[in-house]
Motif scaffolding. Structure first.
Motif, PDB file in Angstrom:
ATOM      1  N   LEU A   3       0.856  -1.183   0.000  1.00 47.75           N
ATOM      2  CA  LEU A   3       0.000   0.000   0.000  1.00 47.75           C
ATOM      3  C   LEU A   3       0.891   1.231   0.000  1.00 47.75           C
ATOM      4  O   LEU A   3       1.792   1.342   0.833  1.00 47.75           O
ATOM      5  CB  LEU A   3      -0.891   0.014   1.244  1.00 47.75           C
ATOM      6  N   VAL A   4       0.609   2.150  -0.908  1.00 51.00           N
ATOM      7  CA  VAL A   4       1.417   3.370  -1.001  1.00 51.00           C
ATOM      8  C   VAL A   4       0.482   4.563  -1.013  1.00 51.00           C
ATOM      9  O   VAL A   4      -0.323   4.733  -1.938  1.00 51.00           O
ATOM     10  CB  VAL A   4       2.286   3.369  -2.267  1.00 51.00           C
ATOM     11  N   GLU A   5       0.614   5.404   0.023  1.00 51.32           N
ATOM     12  CA  GLU A   5      -0.194   6.610   0.126  1.00 51.32           C
ATOM     13  C   GLU A   5       0.521   7.784  -0.539  1.00 51.32           C
ATOM     14  O   GLU A   5       1.760   7.828  -0.591  1.00 51.32           O
ATOM     15  CB  GLU A   5      -0.468   6.977   1.593  1.00 51.32           C
ATOM     16  N   SER A   6      -0.256   8.721  -0.995  1.00 50.88           N
ATOM     17  CA  SER A   6       0.275   9.967  -1.537  1.00 50.88           C
ATOM     18  C   SER A   6      -0.789  11.037  -1.395  1.00 50.88           C
ATOM     19  O   SER A   6      -1.948  10.752  -1.084  1.00 50.88           O
ATOM     20  CB  SER A   6       0.690   9.790  -2.997  1.00 50.88           C
ATOM     21  N   GLY A   7      -0.362  12.279  -1.635  1.00 53.70           N
ATOM     22  CA  GLY A   7      -1.318  13.380  -1.637  1.00 53.70           C
ATOM     23  C   GLY A   7      -1.285  14.272  -0.417  1.00 53.70           C
ATOM     24  O   GLY A   7      -1.992  15.282  -0.376  1.00 53.70           O
ATOM     25  N   GLY A   8      -0.485  13.914   0.572  1.00 53.16           N
ATOM     26  CA  GLY A   8      -0.383  14.774   1.736  1.00 53.16           C
ATOM     27  C   GLY A   8       0.364  16.057   1.418  1.00 53.16           C
ATOM     28  O   GLY A   8       0.938  16.224   0.341  1.00 53.16           O
ATOM     29  N   GLY A   9       0.337  16.968   2.376  1.00 52.91           N
ATOM     30  CA  GLY A   9       1.035  18.231   2.187  1.00 52.91           C
ATOM     31  C   GLY A   9       0.571  19.262   3.176  1.00 52.91           C
ATOM     32  O   GLY A   9      -0.133  18.951   4.141  1.00 52.91           O
ATOM     33  N   LEU A  10       0.965  20.493   2.919  1.00 52.47           N
ATOM     34  CA  LEU A  10       0.604  21.627   3.771  1.00 52.47           C
ATOM     35  C   LEU A  10      -0.590  22.343   3.155  1.00 52.47           C
ATOM     36  O   LEU A  10      -0.567  22.684   1.962  1.00 52.47           O
ATOM     37  CB  LEU A  10       1.789  22.576   3.896  1.00 52.47           C
ATOM     38  N   VAL A  11      -1.594  22.583   3.963  1.00 54.03           N
ATOM     39  CA  VAL A  11      -2.794  23.270   3.482  1.00 54.03           C
ATOM     40  C   VAL A  11      -3.300  24.190   4.578  1.00 54.03           C
ATOM     41  O   VAL A  11      -3.111  23.923   5.768  1.00 54.03           O
ATOM     42  CB  VAL A  11      -3.874  22.241   3.061  1.00 54.03           C
ATOM     43  N   GLN A  12      -3.917  25.282   4.174  1.00 49.96           N
ATOM     44  CA  GLN A  12      -4.463  26.218   5.149  1.00 49.96           C
ATOM     45  C   GLN A  12      -5.787  25.699   5.702  1.00 49.96           C
ATOM     46  O   GLN A  12      -6.485  24.925   5.033  1.00 49.96           O
ATOM     47  CB  GLN A  12      -4.672  27.583   4.501  1.00 49.96           C
ATOM     48  N   PRO A  13      -6.144  26.132   6.889  1.00 50.93           N
ATOM     49  CA  PRO A  13      -7.463  25.761   7.424  1.00 50.93           C
ATOM     50  C   PRO A  13      -8.565  26.149   6.446  1.00 50.93           C
ATOM     51  O   PRO A  13      -8.516  27.227   5.830  1.00 50.93           O
ATOM     52  CB  PRO A  13      -7.542  26.573   8.722  1.00 50.93           C
ATOM     53  N   VAL A  36      -6.460   5.541   8.693  1.00 50.19           N
ATOM     54  CA  VAL A  36      -6.182   5.731  10.121  1.00 50.19           C
ATOM     55  C   VAL A  36      -5.148   6.836  10.230  1.00 50.19           C
ATOM     56  O   VAL A  36      -4.214   6.886   9.408  1.00 50.19           O
ATOM     57  CB  VAL A  36      -5.653   4.429  10.764  1.00 50.19           C
ATOM     58  N   ARG A  37      -5.290   7.715  11.187  1.00 49.15           N
ATOM     59  CA  ARG A  37      -4.334   8.811  11.305  1.00 49.15           C
ATOM     60  C   ARG A  37      -3.719   8.857  12.690  1.00 49.15           C
ATOM     61  O   ARG A  37      -4.274   8.344  13.659  1.00 49.15           O
ATOM     62  CB  ARG A  37      -5.000  10.151  10.979  1.00 49.15           C
ATOM     63  N   GLN A  38      -2.570   9.499  12.734  1.00 46.83           N
ATOM     64  CA  GLN A  38      -1.895   9.702  14.015  1.00 46.83           C
ATOM     65  C   GLN A  38      -1.383  11.130  14.064  1.00 46.83           C
ATOM     66  O   GLN A  38      -0.481  11.501  13.288  1.00 46.83           O
ATOM     67  CB  GLN A  38      -0.740   8.718  14.195  1.00 46.83           C
ATOM     68  N   LEU A  92      -0.312  12.110  10.439  1.00 39.75           N
ATOM     69  CA  LEU A  92       0.176  11.157   9.460  1.00 39.75           C
ATOM     70  C   LEU A  92      -0.989  10.223   9.141  1.00 39.75           C
ATOM     71  O   LEU A  92      -1.558   9.616  10.054  1.00 39.75           O
ATOM     72  CB  LEU A  92       1.361  10.382  10.026  1.00 39.75           C
ATOM     73  N   TYR A  93      -1.349  10.137   7.880  1.00 42.47           N
ATOM     74  CA  TYR A  93      -2.502   9.350   7.466  1.00 42.47           C
ATOM     75  C   TYR A  93      -2.023   8.043   6.825  1.00 42.47           C
ATOM     76  O   TYR A  93      -1.232   8.063   5.876  1.00 42.47           O
ATOM     77  CB  TYR A  93      -3.348  10.129   6.462  1.00 42.47           C
ATOM     78  N   TYR A  94      -2.547   6.952   7.360  1.00 39.27           N
ATOM     79  CA  TYR A  94      -2.202   5.637   6.866  1.00 39.27           C
ATOM     80  C   TYR A  94      -3.372   5.017   6.110  1.00 39.27           C
ATOM     81  O   TYR A  94      -4.528   5.107   6.552  1.00 39.27           O
ATOM     82  CB  TYR A  94      -1.864   4.699   8.019  1.00 39.27           C
ATOM     83  N   CYS A  95      -3.051   4.356   5.038  1.00 36.56           N
ATOM     84  CA  CYS A  95      -3.991   3.478   4.349  1.00 36.56           C
ATOM     85  C   CYS A  95      -3.754   2.065   4.878  1.00 36.56           C
ATOM     86  O   CYS A  95      -2.599   1.621   4.983  1.00 36.56           O
ATOM     87  CB  CYS A  95      -3.725   3.549   2.848  1.00 36.56           C
ATOM     88  N   GLY A 110       0.211   0.985   5.048  1.00 33.54           N
ATOM     89  CA  GLY A 110       1.126   1.723   4.212  1.00 33.54           C
ATOM     90  C   GLY A 110       2.107   2.502   5.073  1.00 33.54           C
ATOM     91  O   GLY A 110       2.084   2.422   6.308  1.00 33.54           O
ATOM     92  N   GLN A 111       2.944   3.278   4.412  1.00 34.28           N
ATOM     93  CA  GLN A 111       3.977   4.029   5.144  1.00 34.28           C
ATOM     94  C   GLN A 111       3.466   5.360   5.666  1.00 34.28           C
ATOM     95  O   GLN A 111       4.109   5.990   6.499  1.00 34.28           O
ATOM     96  CB  GLN A 111       5.199   4.253   4.244  1.00 34.28           C
ATOM     97  N   GLY A 112       2.309   5.783   5.177  1.00 34.49           N
ATOM     98  CA  GLY A 112       1.711   7.022   5.646  1.00 34.49           C
ATOM     99  C   GLY A 112       2.056   8.214   4.779  1.00 34.49           C
ATOM    100  O   GLY A 112       3.085   8.252   4.105  1.00 34.49           O
ATOM    101  N   THR A 113       1.163   9.195   4.804  1.00 34.97           N
ATOM    102  CA  THR A 113       1.398  10.464   4.129  1.00 34.97           C
ATOM    103  C   THR A 113       1.014  11.573   5.098  1.00 34.97           C
ATOM    104  O   THR A 113      -0.032  11.506   5.753  1.00 34.97           O
ATOM    105  CB  THR A 113       0.624  10.564   2.801  1.00 34.97           C
TER     106      THR A 113
END
Length: 119
Positions: A3-13, A36-38, A92-95, A110-113
């Motif tokens: 499982l490979v996650e992608s799409g994370g990043g910095l975003v404003q509220p 699942v997130r941490q 950190l969001y995991y699939c 997955g490794q998380g994004t």
């Protein structure tokens, strides 16, 4: 199984992000796929899952109405669309794939994004 996650990043509220999870090494149909997130310094929090056979999704109360989940069973992809993001969504969001037949037996991660919501 991979499982490979992608799409994370910095975003404003108030902003949006779409996370993707590319799945391989198993039969995609008839699986529960979870997000699942941490958050920094905190424990694991279940966010959502989707049943790949029919696309039915469930959400934690903390994200209900803001997040949606989908899958593309032609590409073996799972997505988490996150709207109206809040600072408390930073994590950190995991699939995660559940064992077939067991919705809550989370067997492959997955490794998380990383998602950072900040102004």
């Amino acid at each position: 199984v991979h499982l490979v996650e992608s799409g994370g990043g910095l975003v404003q509220p108030g902003g949006s992000l779409r996370l993707s999870c590319a799945a391989s090494g198993f039969t995609f149909s008839y699986n529960y796929m979870h997000w699942v997130r941490q958050a920094p310094g905190k424990g694991l929090e279940w966010v959502s899952d989707i049943y790949t056979a029919d696309g039915r999704a469930k959400f934690a109360d903390s994200v209900k109405g803001r997040f949606t989940a989908s899958r593309d069973d032609t590409e073996n992809m799972v997505y988490l669309q996150m709207n109206s993001l809040k600072t408390e969504d930073t994590a950190l969001y995991y699939c995660v794939k559940a064992l077939v037949g067991y919705r809550w037996y989370l067997e492959v991660w997955g490794q998380g994004t990383l998602v950072t919501v900040s102004s």
